[in-house]
Design a protein around this motif. Structure first.
Motif, mmCIF file in Angstrom:
data_model
loop_
_atom_site.group_PDB
_atom_site.id
_atom_site.type_symbol
_atom_site.label_atom_id
_atom_site.label_comp_id
_atom_site.label_asym_id
_atom_site.label_seq_id
_atom_site.Cartn_x
_atom_site.Cartn_y
_atom_site.Cartn_z
ATOM 1 N N VAL A 67 5.147 14.959 -0.560
ATOM 2 C CA VAL A 67 4.356 13.951 -1.346
ATOM 3 C C VAL A 67 4.585 12.985 -1.163
ATOM 4 C CG1 VAL A 67 5.208 14.469 -3.740
ATOM 5 C CG2 VAL A 67 5.345 16.549 -3.006
ATOM 6 N N PHE A 68 6.013 12.466 -0.533
ATOM 7 C CA PHE A 68 5.659 10.878 -0.365
ATOM 8 C C PHE A 68 4.565 10.294 0.392
ATOM 9 C CE2 PHE A 68 7.760 7.574 2.661
ATOM 10 C CZ PHE A 68 7.853 6.928 1.823
ATOM 11 N N PHE A 69 4.381 11.262 1.417
ATOM 12 C CA PHE A 69 3.231 10.242 2.692
ATOM 13 C C PHE A 69 1.667 10.656 1.836
ATOM 14 C CE2 PHE A 69 6.487 10.551 5.514
ATOM 15 C CZ PHE A 69 6.495 9.217 6.228
ATOM 16 N N ILE A 70 1.629 11.852 1.702
ATOM 17 C CA ILE A 70 0.156 12.479 0.886
ATOM 18 C C ILE A 70 -0.303 12.489 0.097
ATOM 19 C CG2 ILE A 70 -1.417 14.386 1.042
ATOM 20 C CD1 ILE A 70 -0.809 13.529 3.517
ATOM 21 N N ILE A 71 0.305 12.799 -1.204
ATOM 22 C CA ILE A 71 0.289 12.792 -2.922
ATOM 23 C C ILE A 71 0.078 11.204 -3.483
ATOM 24 C CG2 ILE A 71 0.716 14.053 -5.315
ATOM 25 C CD1 ILE A 71 1.738 16.693 -3.359
ATOM 26 N N PRO A 72 -1.441 10.782 -3.863
ATOM 27 C CA PRO A 72 -0.816 9.306 -4.726
ATOM 28 C C PRO A 72 -0.354 9.657 -6.109
ATOM 29 C CG PRO A 72 -3.235 10.417 -5.195
ATOM 30 C CD PRO A 72 -2.058 11.328 -4.211
ATOM 31 N N GLU A 73 0.522 8.513 -6.159
ATOM 32 C CA GLU A 73 0.619 8.936 -7.993
ATOM 33 C C GLU A 73 -0.401 8.489 -8.582
ATOM 34 O OE1 GLU A 73 3.166 9.207 -10.389
ATOM 35 O OE2 GLU A 73 4.308 8.475 -9.300
ATOM 36 N N THR A 74 -0.401 9.115 -9.477
ATOM 37 C CA THR A 74 -0.895 9.973 -11.163
ATOM 38 C C THR A 74 -0.485 9.352 -12.471
ATOM 39 O OG1 THR A 74 -0.170 12.236 -10.697
ATOM 40 C CG2 THR A 74 -1.637 11.786 -9.125
ATOM 41 N N LYS A 75 0.236 8.696 -12.768
ATOM 42 C CA LYS A 75 1.061 8.331 -13.873
ATOM 43 C C LYS A 75 0.043 7.842 -14.079
ATOM 44 C CE LYS A 75 4.018 4.897 -13.750
ATOM 45 N NZ LYS A 75 5.283 4.120 -13.758
ATOM 46 N N ASN A 76 -0.720 7.294 -15.453
ATOM 47 C CA ASN A 76 -1.216 6.647 -16.395
ATOM 48 C C ASN A 76 -2.259 6.617 -15.754
ATOM 49 O OD1 ASN A 76 -1.436 5.816 -18.440
ATOM 50 N ND2 ASN A 76 -0.826 3.183 -17.980
ATOM 51 N N LYS A 77 -3.274 7.299 -15.583
ATOM 52 C CA LYS A 77 -4.599 7.206 -14.386
ATOM 53 C C LYS A 77 -5.284 8.485 -15.547
ATOM 54 C CE LYS A 77 -3.850 4.751 -10.934
ATOM 55 N NZ LYS A 77 -2.615 4.328 -11.017
ATOM 56 N N THR A 78 -6.450 8.341 -15.281
ATOM 57 C CA THR A 78 -7.548 9.025 -15.994
ATOM 58 C C THR A 78 -7.757 10.147 -15.032
ATOM 59 O OG1 THR A 78 -9.736 8.127 -15.240
ATOM 60 C CG2 THR A 78 -8.698 7.230 -17.342
ATOM 61 N N PHE A 79 -8.771 11.330 -15.572
ATOM 62 C CA PHE A 79 -8.613 12.339 -14.782
ATOM 63 C C PHE A 79 -9.688 12.158 -13.518
ATOM 64 C CE2 PHE A 79 -7.596 15.559 -17.846
ATOM 65 C CZ PHE A 79 -6.600 15.340 -17.430
ATOM 66 N N VAL A 80 -10.614 11.295 -13.840
ATOM 67 C CA VAL A 80 -11.786 10.468 -13.413
ATOM 68 C C VAL A 80 -11.243 9.561 -11.892
ATOM 69 C CG1 VAL A 80 -14.108 9.199 -13.266
ATOM 70 C CG2 VAL A 80 -13.982 10.889 -14.674
ATOM 71 N N GLU A 81 -10.545 8.378 -12.567
ATOM 72 C CA GLU A 81 -9.398 7.705 -11.658
ATOM 73 C C GLU A 81 -8.285 8.602 -10.361
ATOM 74 O OE1 GLU A 81 -8.806 3.685 -14.806
ATOM 75 O OE2 GLU A 81 -7.653 5.522 -14.361
ATOM 76 N N ILE A 82 -7.922 9.352 -10.575
ATOM 77 C CA ILE A 82 -7.235 10.456 -9.966
ATOM 78 C C ILE A 82 -8.214 10.925 -8.544
ATOM 79 C CG2 ILE A 82 -6.140 12.595 -9.469
ATOM 80 C CD1 ILE A 82 -4.535 11.775 -12.189
ATOM 81 N N SER A 83 -9.606 11.640 -9.593
ATOM 82 C CA SER A 83 -10.545 11.763 -8.371
ATOM 83 C C SER A 83 -10.668 11.151 -7.285
ATOM 84 C CB SER A 83 -11.773 12.706 -8.950
ATOM 85 O OG SER A 83 -12.455 13.520 -8.440
ATOM 86 N N GLN A 84 -11.225 9.728 -8.145
ATOM 87 C CA GLN A 84 -11.955 9.182 -6.716
ATOM 88 C C GLN A 84 -10.566 8.765 -6.290
ATOM 89 O OE1 GLN A 84 -12.613 5.706 -9.578
ATOM 90 N NE2 GLN A 84 -14.445 6.531 -10.263
ATOM 91 N N MET A 85 -8.780 8.397 -5.802
ATOM 92 C CA MET A 85 -8.440 8.263 -5.078
ATOM 93 C C MET A 85 -8.198 9.312 -4.036
ATOM 94 S SD MET A 85 -4.663 7.082 -7.247
ATOM 95 C CE MET A 85 -4.487 8.557 -7.931
ATOM 96 N N PHE A 86 -8.307 10.709 -4.622
ATOM 97 C CA PHE A 86 -8.774 11.627 -3.163
ATOM 98 C C PHE A 86 -10.140 11.526 -1.890
ATOM 99 C CE2 PHE A 86 -5.012 13.740 -5.541
ATOM 100 C CZ PHE A 86 -4.156 14.118 -4.382
ATOM 101 N N ALA A 87 -10.786 10.562 -3.096
ATOM 102 C CA ALA A 87 -12.572 10.781 -2.467
ATOM 103 C C ALA A 87 -11.907 10.003 -0.773
ATOM 104 C CB ALA A 87 -13.199 9.884 -3.014
ATOM 105 N N ALA A 88 -11.396 9.008 -0.962
ATOM 106 C CA ALA A 88 -11.546 8.580 1.012
ATOM 107 C C ALA A 88 -10.627 9.554 1.737
ATOM 108 C CB ALA A 88 -10.307 7.215 0.608
#
Length: 508
Positions: A449-470
């Motif tokens: 969780v510390f190294f892989i998962i980005p923080e998703t607090k207060n993000k839209t579903f599209v923004e979260i998807s874009q964070m994982f795109a890279a």
């Protein structure tokens, strides 16, 4: 919409009474039953075994030995997990056909069937009715454990998604606590009351069935999948839902298709590779963290610690109260702290306490083992108990979300069953060192969780998807525009959507 249906909406930044009510009601009649059914068979265990033995004697004229009765009782307990796993496999089909709220309403009838079977089992001298009833309650829990967080995640504004997403985990803890209280000898923990004790699940379900149909369906399901928005959450006059509509439109445009993706399609989709890996890691880790083993052997640990046998039931109730308090702490701090700190802190604290149990057993310091049991339960309820379900909703777009919940739910129940089956053998072979296995799992998940998962607090579903795109090595591509754009007009003081016009107007 273009069919003349009215749309009601909530403010995107505030917690309205309607939004809070639907969160409590959906969790009260579903999530709480899961916690209740986890703990309800513990107190009347000896009475259920006696009933099985009496019934077998009446049928065959021969009594059963302790091993056979233990096997019958083990089937009664474990069949709940089997039903849950089967129920989790049905989630995608149900939520696509009936919607999120529609599925919750329809599966309430399973609880009435199960409650009747268990409640009248002694009258008809049928152990099979208890086992069947437990299986059906597991079926209901397997469906609702995925549908409730999915529903709340889709109706909640992004700034409240974490808070509402952890409401079900509070009710799970509350269900365990209620079962522990009612199981006291002074209440329903007597031989004559166990059928009533098992069948009380129908009460919260009745309340949910009476009230939940009056609340709206998930607006994302209606707009993106059905293109026929009937209603969202009722709000005050003059609210501005333009931002929410635009967010849903953005999510729809970012998808290549609005069709629901199958589980095979989800696993093959390279664009969600790390999201799927994350769901696998956190859901398996949640169950392999040792919490199920702790819950199952709490009484034995307390007995070894020197607590008098008559007082163990009250000590167990105390742990239930700690679960509820810890769940509330997680729920009311998640929007301030974020998802990652609760997950990392919860798993790390659980790992330390698992190592503490090993040390206390090796050096015979039993009061430390009691403290570690309480610590594991508290650490679990603060974060790992609820955040994985919330993350499953947040990491995927509308088209992938049902399949993601199928994967998460199936892994959850399979891991639950595996721990219950393997732990006794692990304990016999490894002794006190068996808890170090759970220590390793907890710390590994915390590191992931510390190294892989980005923080998703207060993000839209599209923004979260874009964070994982890279991470996935993919680029977000815009799909074609909707054939019909949306227009927000005023209707009876609330926002209404017009599918025929090409702009969005806010309420005036």
């Amino acid at each position: 919409d273009n069919n003349g249906n009215k749309i009601l909406a909530s403010k995107s930044c505030s917690l309205t009474p309607s939004l809070l009510a639907v969160a409590f009601l959906s969790s009260f009649g579903s999530s709480m039953l899961y916690g209740y059914n986890l703990a309800v068979v513990n107190s009347p265990a000896q009475y259920i075994k006696q009933f099985y033995n009496q019934t077998i004697v009446a049928r065959n004229g021969t009594s059963q030995n302790d091993e056979a009765l233990t096997l019958f009782y083990s089937v009664t307990v474990s069949v709940f997990a089997i039903g849950g796993m089967i129920g989790s496999l049905m989630v995608g089909m149900l939520v696509t056909r009936f919607g999120r709220k529609g599925t919750l309403v329809r599966i309430t009838y399973l609880v009435f069937i199960a409650g009747a079977l268990m409640g009248f089992s002694r009258m008809f001298a049928s152990p099979e009715m208890i086992i069947t009833g437990r299986f059906i309650t597991g079926l209901h829990s397997g469906i609702s454990l995925s549908v409730v967080p999915m529903y709340l995640g889709e109706i909640a504004p992004k700034n409240l998604r974490g808070f509402l997403g952890l409401v079900p985990s509070i009710f799970i803890c509350l269900g365990v606590f209620v079962a522990q209280i009612l199981g006291l000898h002074e209440l329903l923990g007597k031989e004559e009351h166990w059928p009533l004790f098992l069948s009380l699940v129908v009460i919260p379900t009745t309340i949910q069935l009476m009230l939940l149909p009056w609340f709206p369906e998930s607006p994302r399901y209606l707009l993106i999948e059905k293109k026929n928005v009937h209603a969202t959450i009722t709000g005050e006059d003059g609210v501005n839902i333009q931002a929410e509509i635009e967010e849903m439109q953005e999510e729809q445009r970012s998808m290549s298709s609005v069709e629901t993706v199958s589980v095979i399609g989800l696993l093959r989709d390279r664009s969600v590779r790390w999201q799927v890996i994350t769901v696998v890691v956190v859901n398996i880790g949640m169950q392999l963290s040792g919490i199920d083993a702790i819950w199952f052997y709490t009484n034995a640990i307390f007995e070894n610690a020197g607590i008098p046998l008559p007082e163990i039931q009250y000590t167990t109730v105390g742990t239930g109260a700690i679960e509820v308090i810890a769940g509330c702490i997680g729920c009311f701090t998640i929007e301030r702290l974020g998802r990652k700190p609760l997950m990392i802190g919860g798993f790390t604290f659980m790992g330390i306490c698992c190592a503490g149990i090993t040390l206390s057993l090796l050096f015979q310091v039993h009061y430390i083992s009691v403290a570690c049991v309480v610590g594991i339960i508290a650490g679990f309820c603060i974060g790992p108990a609820g955040v994985p379900f919330l993350m499953t909703a947040e990491l995927f777009k509308q088209s992938h979300r049902p399949a993601a919940y199928i994967v998460a739910g199936c892994l959850n129940w399979m891991s639950n069953f595996t721990v219950g089956f393997v732990f006794p053998f692990l304990q016999m072979s490894a002794g006190a060192y068996c808890y170090l296995v759970f220590f390793g799992v907890c710390m590994a998940v915390a590191v992931y969780v510390f190294f892989i998962i980005p923080e998703t607090k207060n993000k839209t579903f599209v923004e979260i998807s874009q964070m994982f795109a890279a991470m996935n090595g993919t680029l977000e591509e815009e799909s074609t525009e909707l054939g019909h754009n949306l227009k927000l007009t005023k209707m009876n003081g609330y926002g209404a959507i017009d599918m025929e016009n090409g702009v969005i107007e806010k309420n005036k």
